[in-house]
Design a protein around this motif. Structure first.
Motif, mmCIF file in Angstrom:
data_model
loop_
_atom_site.group_PDB
_atom_site.id
_atom_site.type_symbol
_atom_site.label_atom_id
_atom_site.label_comp_id
_atom_site.label_asym_id
_atom_site.label_seq_id
_atom_site.Cartn_x
_atom_site.Cartn_y
_atom_site.Cartn_z
ATOM 1 N N ARG A 27 0.825 -1.211 0.000
ATOM 2 C CA ARG A 27 0.000 0.000 0.000
ATOM 3 C C ARG A 27 0.859 1.262 0.000
ATOM 4 N N SER A 68 -5.561 1.394 -7.138
ATOM 5 C CA SER A 68 -6.584 0.347 -7.096
ATOM 6 C C SER A 68 -6.069 -0.949 -7.706
ATOM 7 N N ASN A 72 -5.770 -4.136 -5.313
ATOM 8 C CA ASN A 72 -6.773 -5.172 -5.556
ATOM 9 C C ASN A 72 -6.168 -6.462 -6.096
ATOM 10 N N ILE A 73 -5.174 -6.362 -6.975
ATOM 11 C CA ILE A 73 -4.600 -7.563 -7.582
ATOM 12 C C ILE A 73 -3.524 -8.174 -6.689
ATOM 13 N N TYR A 76 -4.692 -8.805 -3.047
ATOM 14 C CA TYR A 76 -5.527 -10.000 -2.930
ATOM 15 C C TYR A 76 -4.668 -11.254 -2.824
ATOM 16 N N PHE A 118 -9.722 -15.890 -7.492
ATOM 17 C CA PHE A 118 -10.276 -14.541 -7.385
ATOM 18 C C PHE A 118 -11.744 -14.549 -7.807
ATOM 19 N N ARG A 122 -14.976 -13.707 -5.404
ATOM 20 C CA ARG A 122 -15.938 -12.660 -5.739
ATOM 21 C C ARG A 122 -17.372 -13.192 -5.669
ATOM 22 N N ARG A 257 -5.316 -0.947 7.393
ATOM 23 C CA ARG A 257 -5.596 -2.120 6.570
ATOM 24 C C ARG A 257 -4.604 -3.244 6.855
#
Length: 346
Positions: A27, A68, A72-73, A76, A118, A122, A257
């Motif tokens: 991050r 993002s 996110n990728i 994850y 993934f 979802r 986070r």
């Protein structure tokens, strides 16, 4: 306590700290890249306002998009690897030597590709959101009663916290049963059913965890924001000061986070793993949840298709007669493991 969890959540949090630091560093790198892009855009704005306005708009869009994508990728992948290591440690009482490599190998060998995992995750998320909306609508009706509004809002907050980590618990259950001949989809729907059947201890833990997490988040957020407010004063305000302030907020969120959310996830997963191995699954719950969530019903259908296709993969003769459900009497395709109408085992 069932005896399946050898380590306390605090110990698991400390032992798997490499994943926590990896989440934070990822991050921070994403924030740094975005800050550089936005900083260049602001610098152009200070030279030429007309051109700089468009540069800032483009730079902001690029910064948000890159952040993002990275979070996110890659974030994850780190999160799933963390769950895999936690499940193994809880099950065996031993911590894998190279945690990051172990987590990656476990995901690839169980699912085939991270992209497939993934997509499954979802679908689980969507099913949980549908279930939460249904529970939220019931709570909303209670909120209309005198004096119940505040209590309902608190209850919805706690419910949201409890359901937020269903996917991690389902992933943990998949990895916990890694050695069994069970598809990831079947493991996911079993994981949701186990979660629902044990809602009392899980919700009780969620209550305590929610209040502790909110207090910790408030404390860390205030400290970091004050630091960057001081930096804002040092820079003398203006656009650079505003940028510093928002960077402070982003860094505070990154710390939250990485450290607090990981701790909350471990607490929820530990509670889940304490009760999951000894849970006798009630197959009527499949039908009840299928009626509440189209995504869960789709997961059940996917699992049933995988079970039906299993004899073909092993070259065994496929059954030719339909299978009738003993619960509702519905006719199912040959080889079906669960009823497509009520979810009962056939």
């Amino acid at each position: 306590m069932s005896g399946h969890t050898k380590f306390k959540p605090k110990e698991l949090w400390g032992k798997t700290m490499p994943f926590v630091w990896a989440k934070l560093m990822l991050r921070l790198v994403a924030i740094l890249i975005g800050a550089i892009i936005l900083g260049i855009s602001i610098w152009i704005f200070t030279i030429n306002a007309a051109v700089g306005f468009f540069a800032v708009v483009i730079g902001l869009s690029m910064a948000v998009g890159i952040y993002s994508f990275i979070v996110n990728i890659f974030g994850y992948a780190i999160r799933v690897g963390h769950v895999a290591v936690l499940a193994e440690t809880i099950k065996t009482g031993k911590l894998p030597e190279n945690q990051l490599v172990y987590g990656k190998d476990k995901v690839v060998s169980k699912i085939g590709t991270a992209a497939a995992f993934f997509a499954l995750n979802r679908l689980v998320d969507r099913g949980v959101q549908e279930l939460q909306r249904g529970l939220g609508s019931i709570a909303g009706m209670l909120g209309g009663l005198p004096g119940m509004g505040g209590a309902v809002k608190i209850g919805q907050k706690i419910l949201g916290k409890a359901l937020k980590y269903v996917d991690e618990c389902c992933l943990g259950w998949i990895f916990y049963n890694y050695d069994k001949e069970q598809s990831a989809t079947k493991g996911a729907i079993d994981g949701i059913v186990i979660y629902v059947q044990n809602w009392k201890p899980i919700l009780g833990n969620a209550v305590k965890t929610t209040f502790m997490a909110m207090a910790a988040t408030l404390g860390i957020g205030l400290v970091l924001v004050l630091v960057f407010v001081g930096l804002l004063g040092f820079l003398g305000g203006g656009v650079w000061g505003v940028l510093a302030f928002f960077l402070g907020l982003m860094v505070a969120m990154a710390v939250k986070r990485a450290f607090i959310d990981s701790w909350v996830m471990i607490r929820m997963l530990s509670t889940y793993m304490d009760v999951a191995p000894g849970t006798q699954i009630r197959f009527d719950v499949y039908g009840a949840l299928s009626g509440q969530s189209r995504a869960f019903k789709k997961l059940c259908g996917m699992a049933q298709d995988e079970i039906s296709a299993a004899p073909t993969r092993s070259a065994a003769p496929a059954p030719s007669k339909p299978v009738f459900c003993g619960e509702c009497g519905a006719s199912n395709v040959p080889g079906a493991g669960f009823c497509g109408e009520c979810g009962a085992k056939v």
